[in-house]
Design a protein around this motif. Structure first.
Motif, short mmCIF file in Angstrom:
data_model
loop_
_atom_site.label_atom_id
_atom_site.label_comp_id
_atom_site.label_asym_id
_atom_site.label_seq_id
_atom_site.Cartn_x
_atom_site.Cartn_y
_atom_site.Cartn_z
N GLU A 1 -2.69 -1.29 6.73
CA GLU A 1 -3.85 -0.39 7.27
C GLU A 1 -5.22 -0.69 6.55
O GLU A 1 -4.99 -0.70 5.28
CB GLU A 1 -3.59 1.13 7.64
CG GLU A 1 -2.13 1.25 8.46
CD GLU A 1 -1.67 2.69 8.40
OE1 GLU A 1 -2.15 3.46 7.53
OE2 GLU A 1 -1.34 3.05 9.58
N GLU A 2 -6.19 -0.64 7.07
CA GLU A 2 -7.58 -0.94 6.39
C GLU A 2 -7.61 0.38 5.35
O GLU A 2 -7.49 1.61 5.58
CB GLU A 2 -8.60 -0.85 7.45
CG GLU A 2 -9.87 -1.34 6.97
CD GLU A 2 -9.79 -2.99 6.67
OE1 GLU A 2 -10.75 -3.44 5.89
OE2 GLU A 2 -9.11 -3.37 7.28
N GLY A 3 -8.04 -0.29 4.30
CA GLY A 3 -8.47 0.84 2.92
C GLY A 3 -7.15 1.26 2.10
O GLY A 3 -7.27 1.76 1.29
N ARG A 4 -6.05 0.60 2.55
CA ARG A 4 -4.58 0.97 2.02
C ARG A 4 -4.21 -0.30 1.26
O ARG A 4 -4.73 -1.47 1.35
CB ARG A 4 -3.49 1.13 2.79
CG ARG A 4 -3.88 2.42 3.88
CD ARG A 4 -3.90 3.52 2.97
NE ARG A 4 -2.76 3.82 2.24
CZ ARG A 4 -1.53 4.55 3.00
NH1 ARG A 4 -1.85 5.23 4.20
NH2 ARG A 4 -0.60 4.85 2.22
N PRO A 5 -3.48 -0.14 0.18
CA PRO A 5 -3.01 -1.37 -0.78
C PRO A 5 -2.26 -2.51 -0.20
O PRO A 5 -1.72 -2.21 1.15
CB PRO A 5 -2.21 -0.48 -1.73
CG PRO A 5 -2.48 0.66 -1.52
CD PRO A 5 -3.04 1.06 -0.46
N PRO A 6 -2.43 -3.62 -0.37
CA PRO A 6 -1.50 -4.78 0.26
C PRO A 6 -0.22 -4.47 0.39
O PRO A 6 0.55 -3.73 -0.48
CB PRO A 6 -1.87 -5.88 -1.02
CG PRO A 6 -3.03 -5.51 -1.47
CD PRO A 6 -3.07 -4.07 -1.84
N VAL A 7 0.46 -4.68 1.32
CA VAL A 7 1.64 -4.68 1.85
C VAL A 7 2.38 -6.01 2.16
O VAL A 7 1.80 -6.76 2.65
CB VAL A 7 2.02 -3.41 2.82
CG1 VAL A 7 1.65 -2.25 2.41
CG2 VAL A 7 1.47 -3.66 4.47
N ARG A 8 3.75 -6.10 1.99
CA ARG A 8 4.50 -7.43 2.40
C ARG A 8 5.21 -7.37 3.60
O ARG A 8 5.78 -5.94 3.91
CB ARG A 8 5.35 -7.71 1.14
CG ARG A 8 6.44 -8.90 1.51
CD ARG A 8 7.49 -8.76 0.28
NE ARG A 8 8.24 -10.03 0.46
CZ ARG A 8 9.31 -9.73 0.98
NH1 ARG A 8 9.71 -8.68 1.56
NH2 ARG A 8 10.26 -11.09 1.10
N VAL A 9 5.23 -8.02 4.56
CA VAL A 9 6.07 -7.97 5.31
C VAL A 9 7.33 -8.06 5.06
O VAL A 9 7.84 -8.88 4.35
CB VAL A 9 5.72 -9.52 6.45
CG1 VAL A 9 6.74 -9.24 7.76
CG2 VAL A 9 4.31 -9.56 6.88
N GLY A 10 8.24 -7.18 5.62
CA GLY A 10 9.57 -6.94 5.02
C GLY A 10 10.27 -8.12 5.18
O GLY A 10 11.09 -8.49 4.04
N PRO A 11 10.92 -8.60 6.39
CA PRO A 11 11.63 -9.83 6.33
C PRO A 11 10.72 -11.08 5.61
O PRO A 11 9.82 -11.30 5.40
CB PRO A 11 11.73 -10.23 7.78
CG PRO A 11 11.37 -8.99 8.48
CD PRO A 11 10.55 -8.30 7.73
N SER A 12 11.62 -11.89 4.97
CA SER A 12 11.22 -13.15 4.11
C SER A 12 10.74 -14.18 5.05
O SER A 12 11.49 -15.29 5.39
CB SER A 12 12.31 -13.39 3.33
OG SER A 12 12.73 -12.49 2.24
N ILE A 13 9.63 -13.89 5.48
CA ILE A 13 9.13 -14.89 6.88
C ILE A 13 8.54 -15.94 6.16
O ILE A 13 8.85 -17.06 7.00
CB ILE A 13 8.09 -14.08 7.79
CG1 ILE A 13 6.95 -13.60 6.64
CG2 ILE A 13 8.47 -12.97 8.51
CD1 ILE A 13 5.54 -13.62 7.62
#
Length: 369
Positions: A155-167
């Motif tokens: 979400e905009e303004g939030r820290p980076p997040v990783r896509v859970g599955p190892s895509i």
């Protein structure tokens, strides 16, 4: 039914996720896959908890239907035995060792294809076979970061997040299999090169096209999609429901279900470009309505109107859903205490069997080397 890759012998010089995932796809399709491990075993054996039947659940999910040999690649006698096996028996070698390591050990593509011209050799690198970063190692989260994936997830303004599955890892495994099968179809040996970075860049194809066409950097959109509105998840009285009104006709139907057919004629929402321009306003209107009913109620109404939707399920809900059972995706594995998700494809109406559990470390060393 004879497995499509029966008779094919693959040597997997791999660890972690990418190479083992590629090896497992080939094994599930009938190839004999020989997994070469160090004395301590693939690091993924210890990636837990949870553990089951002597190894991590993750390791079992990536290594069924294989044979395991322990080989010290720095021991000349053991390495010579492995090379002899490749020359005499193998059709394919795939590897994801640290960049430059196989060449330094004398088991790289150039050396082994010289000894056996019919061999298909697949390199699964981090940043690719050339360029200033070619010698650097890499892992799935690093490539989600470097490849731009993290810049559009969350979400905009939030820290980076990783896509859970190892895509990135699993995507690279798929490209490796495609490349290997392409060379086998040509009936000639040669080298296949894939990498985590190239896979990450490939996943960003549509985002890259949007940026190149507009000059505007793609933004994070939570569960939504920047170029299609409305197309995201909404909170209901008891959960979250994704609704995908991907065209003008579906939007009109959605407006009817929500009890506001007049929205479809509003100049701000008449076409998809209009809706994209006024997404914040439209989403607030939809959210207000969606909070009034349960996910099941909305699903019933949307299904009746022909508007695509799906509840946000957790792993347990997904595994126990009737659709999962109907497809036979969750399969018993011989020698393993838990079932595993099988290959997501069927051939002539039949899904390849999950087969045998991941091998014990070095269980086949004496037989093969």
């Amino acid at each position: 039914m004879t497995a499509p890759l029966a008779g094919l012998t693959v040597v997997e010089l791999g660890a972690s996720v990418a190479a083992p995932a590629a090896g497992q796809i080939l094994a599930d399709l009938g190839a004999e896959v020989v997994k070469v491990e160090k004395a301590e075993g693939d690091d993924a054996r210890k990636w837990g908890p949870p553990f089951v039947d002597g190894a991590s659940a993750t390791f079992h999910a990536l290594n069924r239907n294989k044979r395991s040999v322990v080989c010290d690649l720095r021991d000349e006698k053991q390495k010579s035995a492995l090379i002899r096996f490749v020359v005499e028996k193998a059709d394919v070698v795939l590897q994801n060792l640290r960049p430059g390591q196989v060449d330094a050990l004398g088991i790289g593509a150039e050396e082994l294809t010289r000894k056996k011209p019919s061999l298909v050799y697949c390199n699964m690198g981090a940043f690719g076979r050339s360029g200033p970063l070619a010698e650097r190692p890499g892992y799935d989260p690093l490539m989600q970061a470097f490849g731009g994936v993290m810049s559009v997830v969350g979400e905009e303004g939030r820290p980076p997040v990783r896509v859970g599955p190892s895509i990135i890892d699993v995507g690279t495994a798929l490209w490796a299999v495609i490349g290997i099968l392409s060379k086998l179809y040509q009936r000639q040996g040669g080298v296949v090169d894939v990498s985590l970075f190239e896979t990450a860049a490939g996943w960003m194809n549509m985002y890259a096209a949007q940026y190149l066409a507009s000059g505007e950097l793609p933004r994070k959109n939570g569960s939504g999609q920047a170029a299609i509105v409305p197309y995201r998840a909404y909170r209901t009285t008891d959960g979250d429901l994704v609704v995908a009104a991907g065209n003008d006709s579906l939007f009109r139907k959605l407006c009817g279900v929500l009890g506001h057919p007049q929205w479809a004629g509003d100049p701000r929402f008449r076409t998809n470009p209009d809706r994209v321009a006024h997404a914040e306003i439209l989403y607030s209107l939809i959210e207000e309505q969606m909070r009034k009913r349960s996910s099941a109620d909305w699903t019933r109404l949307l299904d009746a109107a022909g508007v695509p939707c799906a509840p946000v399920q957790d792993v347990a809900q997904m595994l126990h859903h009737e659709q999962m059972k109907a497809l036979g995706l969750l399969q018993a594995v011989h020698g393993l205490s838990i079932p595993l998700i099988g290959l997501p494809l069927s051939l002539d109406g039949r899904r390849p069997a999950a087969g045998r559990a991941a091998p014990a470390l070095g269980a086949h060393t004496q037989d093969i080397l």
